[in-house]
Design a protein around this motif. Structure first.
Motif, PDB file in Angstrom:
ATOM      1  N   ALA A  57     -13.540  -4.612  -7.595  1.00 38.75           N
ATOM      2  CA  ALA A  57     -13.758  -5.062  -6.217  1.00 38.75           C
ATOM      3  C   ALA A  57     -12.667  -6.041  -5.791  1.00 38.75           C
ATOM      4  O   ALA A  57     -12.162  -5.981  -4.659  1.00 38.75           O
ATOM      5  CB  ALA A  57     -15.138  -5.708  -6.091  1.00 38.75           C
ATOM      6  N   ASP A  58     -12.286  -6.957  -6.697  1.00 40.95           N
ATOM      7  CA  ASP A  58     -11.216  -7.911  -6.394  1.00 40.95           C
ATOM      8  C   ASP A  58      -9.891  -7.184  -6.159  1.00 40.95           C
ATOM      9  O   ASP A  58      -9.132  -7.537  -5.241  1.00 40.95           O
ATOM     10  CB  ASP A  58     -11.052  -8.906  -7.538  1.00 40.95           C
ATOM     11  CG  ASP A  58     -12.207  -9.896  -7.638  1.00 40.95           C
ATOM     12  OD1 ASP A  58     -12.992  -9.990  -6.677  1.00 40.95           O
ATOM     13  OD2 ASP A  58     -12.323 -10.563  -8.685  1.00 40.95           O
ATOM     14  N   MET A  59      -9.616  -6.178  -6.987  1.00 44.36           N
ATOM     15  CA  MET A  59      -8.372  -5.425  -6.830  1.00 44.36           C
ATOM     16  C   MET A  59      -8.351  -4.688  -5.495  1.00 44.36           C
ATOM     17  O   MET A  59      -7.346  -4.715  -4.772  1.00 44.36           O
ATOM     18  CB  MET A  59      -8.201  -4.420  -7.976  1.00 44.36           C
ATOM     19  CG  MET A  59      -7.023  -3.483  -7.790  1.00 44.36           C
ATOM     20  SD  MET A  59      -6.926  -2.190  -9.054  1.00 44.36           S
ATOM     21  CE  MET A  59      -6.286  -3.149 -10.430  1.00 44.36           C
ATOM     22  N   PHE A  62      -7.772  -7.125  -2.731  1.00 36.88           N
ATOM     23  CA  PHE A  62      -6.388  -7.619  -2.767  1.00 36.88           C
ATOM     24  C   PHE A  62      -5.441  -6.606  -2.132  1.00 36.88           C
ATOM     25  O   PHE A  62      -4.581  -6.953  -1.322  1.00 36.88           O
ATOM     26  CB  PHE A  62      -5.989  -7.891  -4.213  1.00 36.88           C
ATOM     27  CG  PHE A  62      -4.541  -8.278  -4.394  1.00 36.88           C
ATOM     28  CD1 PHE A  62      -4.122  -9.581  -4.147  1.00 36.88           C
ATOM     29  CD2 PHE A  62      -3.595  -7.347  -4.818  1.00 36.88           C
ATOM     30  CE1 PHE A  62      -2.787  -9.943  -4.314  1.00 36.88           C
ATOM     31  CE2 PHE A  62      -2.272  -7.695  -4.986  1.00 36.88           C
ATOM     32  CZ  PHE A  62      -1.862  -9.000  -4.727  1.00 36.88           C
ATOM     33  N   LEU A  63      -5.600  -5.349  -2.485  1.00 40.67           N
ATOM     34  CA  LEU A  63      -4.739  -4.311  -1.920  1.00 40.67           C
ATOM     35  C   LEU A  63      -4.971  -4.160  -0.417  1.00 40.67           C
ATOM     36  O   LEU A  63      -4.021  -3.997   0.357  1.00 40.67           O
ATOM     37  CB  LEU A  63      -4.989  -2.984  -2.637  1.00 40.67           C
ATOM     38  CG  LEU A  63      -4.553  -2.926  -4.106  1.00 40.67           C
ATOM     39  CD1 LEU A  63      -5.068  -1.654  -4.757  1.00 40.67           C
ATOM     40  CD2 LEU A  63      -3.043  -3.020  -4.241  1.00 40.67           C
ATOM     41  N   ALA A  64      -6.224  -4.218  -0.001  1.00 36.68           N
ATOM     42  CA  ALA A  64      -6.546  -4.058   1.419  1.00 36.68           C
ATOM     43  C   ALA A  64      -5.990  -5.198   2.255  1.00 36.68           C
ATOM     44  O   ALA A  64      -5.702  -5.018   3.455  1.00 36.68           O
ATOM     45  CB  ALA A  64      -8.060  -3.958   1.603  1.00 36.68           C
ATOM     46  N   SER A  65      -5.828  -6.362   1.654  1.00 32.99           N
ATOM     47  CA  SER A  65      -5.343  -7.531   2.400  1.00 32.99           C
ATOM     48  C   SER A  65      -3.832  -7.521   2.573  1.00 32.99           C
ATOM     49  O   SER A  65      -3.287  -8.345   3.308  1.00 32.99           O
ATOM     50  CB  SER A  65      -5.769  -8.822   1.687  1.00 32.99           C
ATOM     51  OG  SER A  65      -5.079  -8.961   0.445  1.00 32.99           O
ATOM     52  N   GLY A  66      -3.147  -6.610   1.911  1.00 29.68           N
ATOM     53  CA  GLY A  66      -1.692  -6.553   2.001  1.00 29.68           C
ATOM     54  C   GLY A  66      -1.233  -5.886   3.281  1.00 29.68           C
ATOM     55  O   GLY A  66      -1.864  -4.947   3.775  1.00 29.68           O
ATOM     56  N   ARG A  75       3.276  -4.780  -4.933  1.00 28.42           N
ATOM     57  CA  ARG A  75       1.878  -5.082  -4.625  1.00 28.42           C
ATOM     58  C   ARG A  75       0.941  -4.488  -5.665  1.00 28.42           C
ATOM     59  O   ARG A  75      -0.014  -5.148  -6.112  1.00 28.42           O
ATOM     60  CB  ARG A  75       1.531  -4.538  -3.228  1.00 28.42           C
ATOM     61  CG  ARG A  75       0.202  -5.051  -2.671  1.00 28.42           C
ATOM     62  CD  ARG A  75       0.254  -6.520  -2.355  1.00 28.42           C
ATOM     63  NE  ARG A  75      -0.968  -6.976  -1.689  1.00 28.42           N
ATOM     64  CZ  ARG A  75      -1.214  -8.242  -1.390  1.00 28.42           C
ATOM     65  NH1 ARG A  75      -0.330  -9.183  -1.677  1.00 28.42           N
ATOM     66  NH2 ARG A  75      -2.333  -8.601  -0.792  1.00 28.42           N
ATOM     67  N   VAL A  76       1.167  -3.241  -6.059  1.00 28.70           N
ATOM     68  CA  VAL A  76       0.271  -2.639  -7.047  1.00 28.70           C
ATOM     69  C   VAL A  76       0.479  -3.264  -8.426  1.00 28.70           C
ATOM     70  O   VAL A  76      -0.475  -3.361  -9.216  1.00 28.70           O
ATOM     71  CB  VAL A  76       0.426  -1.102  -7.108  1.00 28.70           C
ATOM     72  CG1 VAL A  76      -0.093  -0.455  -5.836  1.00 28.70           C
ATOM     73  CG2 VAL A  76       1.850  -0.672  -7.387  1.00 28.70           C
ATOM     74  N   ALA A 121      -7.703   3.410  -7.344  1.00 30.81           N
ATOM     75  CA  ALA A 121      -7.581   2.341  -6.347  1.00 30.81           C
ATOM     76  C   ALA A 121      -6.111   2.079  -6.023  1.00 30.81           C
ATOM     77  O   ALA A 121      -5.742   1.917  -4.848  1.00 30.81           O
ATOM     78  CB  ALA A 121      -8.250   1.070  -6.850  1.00 30.81           C
ATOM     79  N   LEU A 122      -5.258   2.054  -7.051  1.00 25.67           N
ATOM     80  CA  LEU A 122      -3.832   1.852  -6.827  1.00 25.67           C
ATOM     81  C   LEU A 122      -3.220   3.027  -6.073  1.00 25.67           C
ATOM     82  O   LEU A 122      -2.427   2.846  -5.143  1.00 25.67           O
ATOM     83  CB  LEU A 122      -3.114   1.666  -8.171  1.00 25.67           C
ATOM     84  CG  LEU A 122      -3.552   0.484  -9.037  1.00 25.67           C
ATOM     85  CD1 LEU A 122      -2.772   0.468 -10.341  1.00 25.67           C
ATOM     86  CD2 LEU A 122      -3.374  -0.832  -8.293  1.00 25.67           C
TER      87      LEU A 122
END
Length: 225
Positions: A57-59, A62-66, A75-76, A121-122
């Motif tokens: 969930a954190d990952m 984090f990706l969505a906030s970029g 980023r990944v 997710a990545l």
């Protein structure tokens, strides 16, 4: 309560073995009922990997906030470091889990399914960033797999050392390899594109720069992203 259940489970796994330990044994040692166990963990396998849902969930967040200002491969790679941070929060527990997982095929299969979810997710993030590129989906999937493979190679090296080696250094080295192969280094280090009068594009490239990266820079200079 959650931590107590994990602690009780691993105490029994180490004393009796994973297969010989039941959920009833775990809740008895923790001093709670079965209902309490299932409130936190859907199965016995989940108690071995208690933090992966949170980390995933954190990952994802984090990706969505970029934004577009973030170089996607960087980023990944930074997202993968969140997984390392989870393991490094409790090295002793991480080493114990590594040893246990090696012995139990069912846990190894479970772990692989978790790894696949990180990779997806990545890849989903990169597919969004590479949308419209030639072979954008292919690039996204290949880079996501490379990030996971590099991270896990370094992570296993650290776990095999019983947590004695520098985990961050190991992972930084491995992810640096991915970035050098797929990332977008500073223009001065890789490809320089200068727009000249009369729409003449001059490209200055390192000899070892991948052809797809050179083409990508030309397309960008011509406004064909």
């Amino acid at each position: 309560m959650r931590d107590a259940l994990v602690a009780a489970a691993f105490q029994l796994f180490l004393e009796r073995g994973y297969e010989q330990t039941t959920i009833d044994d775990i809740v008895a040692l923790a001093g709670v009922g079965r209902r309490s166990f299932f409130r936190y963990f859907p199965s016995k396998e989940d108690v071995v990997f208690p933090d992966h849902e949170r980390c995933l969930a954190d990952m994802t967040a984090f990706l969505a906030s970029g934004g577009d200002e973030h170089e996607p491969v960087q980023r990944v790679c930074d997202a993968a470091r969140l997984v390392l941070r989870m393991y490094n929060e409790n090295p002793t527990f991480s080493v114990q889990r590594y040893r246990l997982t090696k012995k139990v095929p069912g846990l190894r299969a479970y772990e692989l399914s978790v790894v696949w979810r990180y990779e997806r997710a990545l890849a989903d993030y990169l597919r969004g960033r590479f949308a419209g590129r030639p072979d954008g989906t292919l690039q996204a999937d290949v880079i996501a797999a490379a990030v996971v493979a590099a991270h896990n190679n370094a992570l296993r090296s650290w776990l095999r050392s019983d947590g004695q080696r520098d985990a961050a250094t190991e992972v930084d080295h491995a992810l640096g390899y991915v970035q050098s192969a797929f990332g977008h280094p500073p223009v001065s280090a890789a490809v320089q594109v200068r727009q000249q009068p009369e729409d003449v594009v001059v490209v200055v490239s390192r000899r070892d720069a991948p052809l797809w990266r050179v083409v990508q820079e030309i397309e960008s200079a011509l406004g064909r992203d």
